[in-house]
Design an enzyme around this catalytic site. Structure first.
Site, PDB file in Angstrom:
ATOM      1  CE  LYS A  47      11.421  36.394  37.054  1.00 25.04           C
ATOM      2  NZ  LYS A  47      11.422  34.870  37.251  1.00 25.04           N
ATOM      3  CE1 TYR A  63      27.426  42.595  41.808  1.00 30.50           C
ATOM      4  CE2 TYR A  63      25.436  42.258  40.843  1.00 30.50           C
ATOM      5  CZ  TYR A  63      26.525  42.109  42.001  1.00 30.50           C
ATOM      6  OH  TYR A  63      25.856  41.246  42.214  1.00 30.50           O
ATOM      7  CG  ASP A  85      28.039  37.854  42.098  1.00 29.94           C
ATOM      8  OD1 ASP A  85      28.124  37.428  42.034  1.00 29.94           O
ATOM      9  OD2 ASP A  85      27.552  38.383  43.094  1.00 29.94           O
ATOM     10  CG  ASP A  92      12.237  32.445  37.194  1.00 36.43           C
ATOM     11  OD1 ASP A  92      12.668  32.255  36.405  1.00 36.43           O
ATOM     12  OD2 ASP A  92      11.311  31.757  37.454  1.00 36.43           O
TER      13      ASP A  92
END
Length: 331
Positions: free
Chosen positions: A170, A123, A226, A202
């Site tokens: 991750k 971002y 988000d 995930d």
């Protein structure tokens, strides 16, 4: 008396903000609202989506609450929300996800909190074209930003009688960026008494759908926060009931996290629950616990009765009728 910046936004923003103001003022709290515009409406008037005086008034008042602001997709001006967070260094995004009896959802007894780092990751908006071949976006994760958001999450666990903190990452693929975030998480949490663990993003998405009631407080970098906060909203009835807070060292901006829904603007049918719940968070931030609890209890009563609900909640009430019902139970 509190002086608070009010940014109504666009689409349904002005009408749900008006509803929120009525509910908050019905508690008897003494607030002077300083209203300013941002987003599409500001472009028409000031030729910029976020005029300098908007930032200045938030800095002066320290606290703001805002309605939804439309962000163009793939073109146009940059997100006003992202600009506010970066200009004011609102590094922590807080989204409580909770089921309400009376609101239809797929789950019961969900009560978790997403703590999202708010200033960096993808971002930062650092993007480049690769000639005619493609484009790249640069992911930034720093020690300083990671330490303060993880410490914020730890403090939230301790201050709110929570029991467990889960880090979402991750790091199996992004060993340097997410690996840094995860290592800092472990080094900070080992100094605390509560239970902590980590989860690959995930797997987190799958487990939140399977067993959301097993999670308490979850901390993560910007992008995952988000996505997963919206996923979690879907578990308990949708974005229309989910509040949000952006908190920094000096300032705080509370917001409805749903979109501006221009298709139903000015039709007196929008559900103002999200902005009202954001105002509850704002009142707690200001130390007005009793006033916040009054609104919470009134909302619970209205939902439990189920007689005066907006169309998205399965009823036929107008925005005004819904708000009047809440105010009736506050008084």
């Amino acid at each position: 008396m509190y002086k608070i910046t009010l940014i109504p936004g666009d689409g349904i923003g002005p009408e749900i903000c008006k509803a929120m103001v009525k509910v908050v003022e019905s508690t008897g709290v003494n607030i002077e609202w300083e209203e300013v515009i941002a987003g599409k409406n500001a472009i028409e008037k000031y030729n910029t989506p976020i005029p300098k005086h908007v930032i200045d008034t938030v800095k002066k008042n320290k606290v703001a609450i805002k309605g939804p602001i439309t962000t163009p997709i793939g073109k146009g001006f940059r997100s006003v929300n992202v600009t506010l967070r970066q200009e004011l260094d609102l590094y922590a995004n807080l989204r409580p996800i909770k089921t309400f009896k009376g609101i239809k959802s797929r789950y019961e007894d969900v009560d978790l909190v997403i703590v999202r780092e708010n200033t960096e990751d993808l971002y930062t908006g650092i993007e480049h074209k690769l000639g005619e071949y493609g484009a790249e976006s640069i992911k930034i994760i720093t020690k300083e930003a990671s330490k303060r958001i993880i410490q914020f999450a730890c403090d939230y666990v301790n201050d709110n009688n929570r029991n467990k903190l889960t880090c979402v990452h991750k790091a199996n693929i992004m060993k340097l960026t997410d690996g840094l975030f995860l290592n800092i998480f472990r080094s900070i949490c080992e100094k605390h008494d509560f239970e902590y663990n980590d989860l690959i993003v995930d797997a987190a998405a799958m487990n939140l759908v399977l067993n959301p009631e097993k999670y308490d407080v979850m901390v993560m970098p910007n992008l995952y926060g988000d996505i997963l906060s919206d996923l979690c909203a879907g578990l308990v009835g949708g974005l229309g009931i989910i509040p949000g807070a952006n908190i920094g060292k000096d300032y705080a901006v509370f917001e409805a996290v749903h979109g501006s829904a221009p298709d139903i603007a000015n039709q007196n049918k929008a559900n103002p629950t999200a902005i009202i719940q954001s105002a509850v968070m704002m009142l707690k931030y200001l130390g007005e616990q009793d006033k916040a609890i009054k609104i919470e209890n009134a909302l619970k009563h209205v939902f439990m009765e189920g007689k005066v609900m907006t169309s998205d909640l399965g009823g036929s009430a107008t925005t005004q009728e819904f708000v009047e019902e809440i105010c009736k139970h506050i008084k």
